[in-house]
Write a protein that holds these residues in place. Structure first.
Motif, mmCIF file in Angstrom:
data_model
loop_
_atom_site.group_PDB
_atom_site.id
_atom_site.type_symbol
_atom_site.label_atom_id
_atom_site.label_comp_id
_atom_site.label_asym_id
_atom_site.label_seq_id
_atom_site.Cartn_x
_atom_site.Cartn_y
_atom_site.Cartn_z
ATOM 1 N N ALA A 34 1.349 -18.984 -2.788
ATOM 2 C CA ALA A 34 0.811 -18.683 -1.359
ATOM 3 C C ALA A 34 1.539 -16.577 -1.805
ATOM 4 C CB ALA A 34 0.615 -18.804 -0.013
ATOM 5 N N LYS A 35 2.355 -16.076 -1.974
ATOM 6 C CA LYS A 35 3.055 -15.589 -1.874
ATOM 7 C C LYS A 35 2.403 -13.921 -2.706
ATOM 8 C CE LYS A 35 7.610 -16.384 -0.879
ATOM 9 N NZ LYS A 35 8.850 -17.191 -1.150
ATOM 10 N N HIS A 36 1.487 -14.358 -3.041
ATOM 11 C CA HIS A 36 0.526 -13.663 -4.458
ATOM 12 C C HIS A 36 -0.589 -12.405 -3.475
ATOM 13 C CE1 HIS A 36 2.419 -14.902 -7.816
ATOM 14 N NE2 HIS A 36 1.968 -16.269 -7.544
ATOM 15 N N ASN A 37 -0.379 -11.063 -3.305
ATOM 16 C CA ASN A 37 -1.069 -10.311 -2.755
ATOM 17 C C ASN A 37 -2.676 -10.066 -2.826
ATOM 18 O OD1 ASN A 37 1.546 -9.910 -1.064
ATOM 19 N ND2 ASN A 37 0.590 -8.259 -0.136
ATOM 20 N N ASN A 38 -2.071 -10.411 -5.252
ATOM 21 C CA ASN A 38 -3.825 -9.613 -5.569
ATOM 22 C C ASN A 38 -3.976 -11.272 -6.134
ATOM 23 O OD1 ASN A 38 -3.437 -6.532 -6.009
ATOM 24 N ND2 ASN A 38 -0.567 -7.116 -6.238
ATOM 25 N N HIS A 39 -5.332 -11.445 -6.396
ATOM 26 C CA HIS A 39 -5.825 -12.593 -6.901
ATOM 27 C C HIS A 39 -7.364 -11.917 -7.692
ATOM 28 C CE1 HIS A 39 -8.208 -15.926 -7.407
ATOM 29 N NE2 HIS A 39 -7.358 -16.972 -7.679
ATOM 30 N N LEU A 40 -7.348 -12.516 -9.559
ATOM 31 C CA LEU A 40 -8.267 -11.781 -10.235
ATOM 32 C C LEU A 40 -9.192 -12.737 -10.653
ATOM 33 C CD1 LEU A 40 -9.802 -9.638 -11.743
ATOM 34 C CD2 LEU A 40 -8.875 -9.629 -13.343
ATOM 35 N N ALA A 41 -10.334 -13.399 -10.819
ATOM 36 C CA ALA A 41 -11.422 -14.136 -10.865
ATOM 37 C C ALA A 41 -12.263 -13.709 -11.393
ATOM 38 C CB ALA A 41 -10.615 -14.836 -9.437
ATOM 39 N N LEU A 42 -12.622 -14.793 -12.841
ATOM 40 C CA LEU A 42 -13.983 -14.792 -13.220
ATOM 41 C C LEU A 42 -14.981 -15.530 -12.695
ATOM 42 C CD1 LEU A 42 -16.104 -14.207 -15.639
ATOM 43 C CD2 LEU A 42 -15.402 -16.963 -16.457
ATOM 44 N N PHE A 43 -16.483 -15.135 -11.914
ATOM 45 C CA PHE A 43 -17.184 -15.705 -11.784
ATOM 46 C C PHE A 43 -18.406 -16.268 -12.420
ATOM 47 C CE2 PHE A 43 -21.392 -15.985 -9.288
ATOM 48 C CZ PHE A 43 -20.879 -16.971 -7.985
ATOM 49 N N VAL A 44 -18.427 -17.918 -11.836
ATOM 50 C CA VAL A 44 -19.767 -18.470 -12.541
ATOM 51 C C VAL A 44 -20.524 -19.311 -11.745
ATOM 52 C CG1 VAL A 44 -20.277 -19.998 -14.272
ATOM 53 C CG2 VAL A 44 -18.288 -18.485 -14.678
ATOM 54 N N GLY A 45 -22.252 -18.464 -11.578
ATOM 55 C CA GLY A 45 -22.500 -19.279 -10.419
ATOM 56 C C GLY A 45 -24.124 -19.070 -11.142
ATOM 57 N N ASN A 46 -24.988 -19.360 -9.681
ATOM 58 C CA ASN A 46 -26.836 -19.182 -9.933
ATOM 59 C C ASN A 46 -26.827 -18.229 -8.290
ATOM 60 O OD1 ASN A 46 -29.117 -20.650 -10.487
ATOM 61 N ND2 ASN A 46 -28.461 -20.761 -8.536
ATOM 62 N N SER A 70 0.002 -8.635 6.709
ATOM 63 C CA SER A 70 -0.653 -8.852 7.199
ATOM 64 C C SER A 70 -0.849 -10.623 6.578
ATOM 65 C CB SER A 70 -2.486 -8.515 7.493
ATOM 66 O OG SER A 70 -3.076 -9.364 7.607
ATOM 67 N N GLU A 71 -1.151 -11.728 7.544
ATOM 68 C CA GLU A 71 -1.299 -13.192 6.667
ATOM 69 C C GLU A 71 -2.422 -13.396 6.523
ATOM 70 O OE1 GLU A 71 0.097 -16.389 8.471
ATOM 71 O OE2 GLU A 71 2.284 -15.671 9.229
ATOM 72 N N HIS A 72 -3.412 -12.476 6.998
ATOM 73 C CA HIS A 72 -4.803 -13.297 6.792
ATOM 74 C C HIS A 72 -5.460 -12.505 5.913
ATOM 75 C CE1 HIS A 72 -4.154 -17.161 8.754
ATOM 76 N NE2 HIS A 72 -2.962 -15.413 9.926
ATOM 77 N N LYS A 98 -8.282 -14.135 5.550
ATOM 78 C CA LYS A 98 -7.873 -15.689 5.070
ATOM 79 C C LYS A 98 -7.040 -16.727 5.694
ATOM 80 C CE LYS A 98 -6.134 -17.775 0.473
ATOM 81 N NZ LYS A 98 -5.718 -17.564 -0.939
ATOM 82 N N ILE A 99 -7.744 -18.469 5.842
ATOM 83 C CA ILE A 99 -6.931 -19.359 6.763
ATOM 84 C C ILE A 99 -6.753 -20.208 5.625
ATOM 85 C CG2 ILE A 99 -7.440 -20.523 8.687
ATOM 86 C CD1 ILE A 99 -8.781 -19.035 10.354
ATOM 87 N N ASN A 100 -5.209 -19.918 5.685
ATOM 88 C CA ASN A 100 -4.664 -22.069 4.971
ATOM 89 C C ASN A 100 -5.521 -21.151 3.101
ATOM 90 O OD1 ASN A 100 -2.337 -22.201 6.741
ATOM 91 N ND2 ASN A 100 -4.655 -23.456 7.406
ATOM 92 N N ASN A 101 -6.416 -22.113 3.205
ATOM 93 C CA ASN A 101 -7.185 -21.645 2.066
ATOM 94 C C ASN A 101 -8.375 -21.618 1.831
ATOM 95 O OD1 ASN A 101 -5.136 -22.426 -0.067
ATOM 96 N ND2 ASN A 101 -4.849 -24.614 -0.353
#
Length: 166
Positions: A34-46, A70-72, A98-101
């Motif tokens: 949860a301490k990470h401020n950055n997030h990188l993701a591959l998106f796969v969808g429709n 900021s937490e959120h 963001k709230i929790n997950n």
């Protein structure tokens, strides 16, 4: 197109089945992620338009940055390729909460598409969406749904983000 929809449903159900695994993680393991401020993701969808009658495979990248004080709150950037009857590109920079997950996002973007003369046209895009993060060690699986207001036909984007925090 039914195969794409079945694939997306499979991805959602698979990621949801990991929820039990996530709750078994120790609080230390969850806090370190949860301490990470950055997030990188591959998106796969429709991407679906016209009341789910037109479906197109969509792939892209999502980057999320949560403000350190900021937490959120945060901001994100996305780029997606929609493989419809002609290829479309989407780019945007929504705000994040963001709230929790659970996370939500809303903001502007641009759609690039070719017209009937093969010229590239630019259109304003508004996106609002939500998702849920499942943490599996250092990997995050995030099923998401987004609603895009683009041109004449709004779109629904369902998919899975597979990423990591840093």
């Amino acid at each position: 197109m039914k195969r794409i929809s079945v694939f997306i449903i499979f991805l959602f159900s698979t990621s949801i089945s990991f929820a039990q695994h996530e709750t078994e993680h120790s609080s230390h393991d969850h806090d370190s992620h949860a301490k990470h401020n950055n997030h990188l993701a591959l998106f796969v969808g429709n991407t679906s338009q016209h009341d789910f009658e037109q479906n197109a495979f969509t792939i892209g990248l999502d980057y999320m940055y949560f403000f350190p004080k900021s937490e959120h709150w945060g901001i994100s950037a996305f780029g997606e390729i929609i493989y419809a009857h002609h290829t479309e590109l989407l780019f945007g920079t929504p705000l994040m909460y963001k709230i929790n997950n659970w996370w939500m996002r809303a903001g502007p973007g641009i759609e690039l598409a070719k017209d009937e003369h093969n010229d590239i046209e630019y259109y304003f895009l508004g996106r609002i969406g939500t998702g849920y993060d499942f943490h599996l060690n250092k990997i995050t699986l995030s099923p998401s749904v987004d609603f895009d207001g683009m041109r004449k036909h709004p779109a629904v984007v369902l998919g899975l983000n597979i990423g990591f925090g840093f």
